[in-house]
Design an enzyme around this catalytic site. Sequence first.
Site, PDB file in Angstrom:
ATOM      1  CG  ASP A   1      -1.929   7.375   0.677  1.00 13.59           C
ATOM      2  OD1 ASP A   1      -0.907   7.791   0.124  1.00 13.59           O
ATOM      3  OD2 ASP A   1      -3.072   7.583   0.252  1.00 13.59           O
TER       4      ASP A   1
ATOM      5  CB  ILE B   1     -11.724   3.383   1.695  1.00 15.57           C
ATOM      6  CG1 ILE B   1     -12.067   4.689   2.410  1.00 15.57           C
ATOM      7  CG2 ILE B   1     -11.722   2.232   2.686  1.00 15.57           C
ATOM      8  CD1 ILE B   1     -13.453   4.674   3.027  1.00 15.57           C
TER       9      ILE B   1
ATOM     10  CG  ASP C   1      -1.745   1.199   1.397  1.00 12.74           C
ATOM     11  OD1 ASP C   1      -2.332   1.625   0.387  1.00 12.74           O
ATOM     12  OD2 ASP C   1      -1.829   1.747   2.511  1.00 12.74           O
TER      13      ASP C   1
END
Length: 223
Positions: A10, A46, A8
Amino acid sequence: MLKGLIFDLDGVLTDTARYHLSAWNNLAKELGISLNQDQLDSLRGISRMDSLELILKYGGQENKYSEAEKEKFAAEKNAKFVEQVETITPKDILPGIPQLLKDAKAQNLKMVIASASKNAPKILNRLGIMDEFDGIVDPATLHHGKPDPEIYEKAQELTGFKADEVISFEDAKAGVESIKAAGQFAVGIGDKELLKEADYIVPSTADLKLSEIEKVFEEKQGK
């Protein structure tokens, strides 16, 4: 056998999450919605439109705006975020990450980015690590946000390996759930209770040691 790493962006490679949350908080205030810390934290990991829908839900405004208005709000938020991204430098890479990437390169592991952020290429270029990665999932191709496994399944496809040949890194609960739903080994970075579904958990990126992670990975694979 470990062949690839999936990251991922962030909160894992750099803390752009704080820019996202700040921009969302400002937009919420403009819409007359007050977000508490738990609500803000629920936006981590998200997608842009899913984040906006959650904010409107928190404010009881989910049916107040048209799709065109929502797109406008999301674009305004992104413009503020991009302004802040322009200030990022290689110094903003989180502790422990440069060594982790170096160790992975030394083992010829393939590395891929699984981020819902459309700004991922811009951020990686600002950090000076774009060339370290073999691929980036295109958020435009996604139909479901985390915790759905789609983004990690697509990232795995980019590596060309099987689910039991990759390790994925996340700092968000929804992200860890996404990894596990994809059948992959999950490394959680942050709160132990929040990320309890992960296979291996560290308090911060500074605690990431590839040799230690591999050891647990291999034990889990029964090798």
